[in-house]
Design an enzyme around this catalytic site. Structure first.
Site, PDB file in Angstrom:
ATOM      1  N   HIS A 119       0.864  -1.190   0.000  1.00 32.33           N
ATOM      2  CA  HIS A 119       0.000   0.000   0.000  1.00 32.33           C
ATOM      3  C   HIS A 119       0.892   1.229   0.000  1.00 32.33           C
ATOM      4  O   HIS A 119       1.737   1.382   0.882  1.00 32.33           O
ATOM      5  CB  HIS A 119      -0.911   0.003   1.228  1.00 32.33           C
ATOM      6  CG  HIS A 119      -1.845  -1.155   1.249  1.00 32.33           C
ATOM      7  ND1 HIS A 119      -3.114  -1.093   0.741  1.00 32.33           N
ATOM      8  CD2 HIS A 119      -1.678  -2.428   1.689  1.00 32.33           C
ATOM      9  CE1 HIS A 119      -3.704  -2.263   0.881  1.00 32.33           C
ATOM     10  NE2 HIS A 119      -2.849  -3.103   1.453  1.00 32.33           N
ATOM     11  N   GLU A 142      -8.299 -12.148   5.326  1.00 32.24           N
ATOM     12  CA  GLU A 142      -7.379 -11.524   6.277  1.00 32.24           C
ATOM     13  C   GLU A 142      -8.179 -11.383   7.580  1.00 32.24           C
ATOM     14  O   GLU A 142      -7.984 -12.156   8.507  1.00 32.24           O
ATOM     15  CB  GLU A 142      -6.889 -10.155   5.763  1.00 32.24           C
ATOM     16  CG  GLU A 142      -5.903  -9.463   6.695  1.00 32.24           C
ATOM     17  CD  GLU A 142      -5.637  -7.994   6.320  1.00 32.24           C
ATOM     18  OE1 GLU A 142      -6.448  -7.370   5.612  1.00 32.24           O
ATOM     19  OE2 GLU A 142      -4.605  -7.459   6.798  1.00 32.24           O
TER      20      GLU A 142
HETATM   21  N1  ADE Z   1      -5.068  -1.007   3.753  1.00 33.00           N
HETATM   22  C1  ADE Z   1      -3.794  -0.893   4.114  1.00 33.00           C
HETATM   23  N2  ADE Z   1      -3.367  -2.028   4.683  1.00 33.00           N
HETATM   24  C2  ADE Z   1      -4.405  -2.885   4.690  1.00 33.00           C
HETATM   25  C3  ADE Z   1      -4.597  -4.217   5.129  1.00 33.00           C
HETATM   26  N3  ADE Z   1      -3.617  -4.917   5.718  1.00 33.00           N
HETATM   27  N4  ADE Z   1      -5.814  -4.760   4.976  1.00 33.00           N
HETATM   28  C4  ADE Z   1      -6.787  -4.065   4.397  1.00 33.00           C
HETATM   29  N5  ADE Z   1      -6.662  -2.819   3.963  1.00 33.00           N
HETATM   30  C5  ADE Z   1      -5.484  -2.228   4.100  1.00 33.00           C
HETATM   31 ZN    ZN Z   2      -2.976  -5.020   2.203  1.00 36.40          ZN
END
Ligand code: ADE
Ligand code: ZN
Length: 328
Positions: free
Chosen positions: A14, A195
């Protein structure tokens, strides 16, 4: 030579999340914005849990206000990645943070980022490509605007659409329209799933968004039939082990499922996600995996070949990066 000296391909970074805290503090100082609440006494980013992390992330991002700010960020991020031996990086870029989701403004930000990335390729040897990122908790309507930005700038540099944000908000299928637009514009697709959501979120992503890669996806391990499906369909996971441990998905690296997923035939790759937030780097990820699972040079060479095959870039770029990987 240590495994962390190998050249590396990173598929999940990101862009704003890669901003070093000192970089954000400097911009806050220049713009007279008080961001002291997001930093710990040692100067690192401070957050309590995933949702709080997303809030701190957005607060840090609030100082990035112009194309010039993003040009400076591009240089800082690519220098750090190159220092870590990264030769190809696919990074998530958010039109939401680059002009509020408006196409004309997005083009200006993108121009500044690309120009800086081209210079970095010439003098640091690192190749960057962009994946446009709808932010899930901004909702499906905003995601359509973001996807329009993606579709309008799709090509050899903006190569994909990949949703991030709070997996607890809405369903993957709520964003199908945005993903359909991107697919029709020729973009390749990925989304965060598995996640903070469980295996069903991964199933939904494959069925409803028709993605070919999954951001994280590690919680697929909770569903053996899904693991088999990922392996059979060769759906690549963008695994970010250090991020998962810091955000509390797993208590430590030996408990992380990356090795079990790999051994079950799932194509796995390794990335940092938001490195300064999670006190990590690509070198550190490699060292932690080597220590936890006994992985050796051949394992990391194979990991990079998997990542290169799954990269969304065109074939000329893939061939160019291949030669960079071979220069060990
Ligand atoms: N935006 C930045 N990092 C993230 C992550 N680990 N999961 C979801 N959105 C994100
Ligand atoms: Zn991510």
């Amino acid at each position: 030579m240590s495994v962390s000296d190998l050249p590396k391909v990173e598929l999940h970074l990101h862009f704003e999340g890669a901003a070093p805290p000192e970089f954000i503090r400097q911009l806050a100082f220049e713009k007279k914005i008080d961001l002291s609440r997001i930093f710990a006494p040692d100067g690192s980013y401070a957050f309590e849990n995933f949702v709080h992390f997303l809030q701190v992330y957005e607060a840090a991002t609030s100082v990035l206000q112009t194309p010039e700010d993003f040009a400076r960020l591009t240089r800082a991020v690519l220098e750090e990645s190159a220092t870590n031996g990264v030769v190809y990086t696919e990074t998530f870029l958010s039109p939401d943070f680059c002009g509020g989701g408006e196409v004309a403004a997005w083009r200006e930000y993108l121009h500044a980022i690309r120009e800086t990335a081209d210079r970095a390729e010439a003098d640091l040897g690192i190749v960057m490509r962009g994946i446009v990122t709808p932010v899930r908790h901004f909702g499906p309507q905003q995601a359509r605007r973001t996807a329009l930005c993606a579709a309008e700038t799709a090509g050899d540099w903006i190569v994909g659409l990949g949703m991030g944000g709070d997996e607890g908000k809405g369903k993957q299928g709520d964003f199908a329209y945005a993903f359909d637009m991107a697919r029709e514009a020729g973009l390749r697709l990925t989304t965060h799933a598995g996640e903070f959501g469980g295996p069903d979120s991964v199933r939904d992503a494959i069925r409803d968004l028709r993605v070919e890669r999954i951001g994280h996806g590690v919680r697929a391990i909770e569903d053996p039939a899904l693991v088999e499906e990922l392996a059979a369909r060769k759906i690549t996971l963008e695994v970010c082990p250090g991020s998962n441990v810091v955000l509390g998905l797993y208590p430590d690296m030996p408990s992380h499922p990356i090795a079990r997923l790999r051994d079950a035939g799932v194509p796995v790759t390794v990335s940092t996600d938001d490195p300064p937030f999670f006190h990590t780097t690509m070198r550190r990820e490699y060292d932690m995996l080597a220590a936890a699972f006994g992985w050796e040079e051949d394992d990391f060479l194979a990991l990079n070949q998997t990542a290169l095959a799954a990269a969304f870039c065109d074939e000329d770029t893939r061939a160019r990066v291949k030669t960079k990987l071979e220069k060990t």
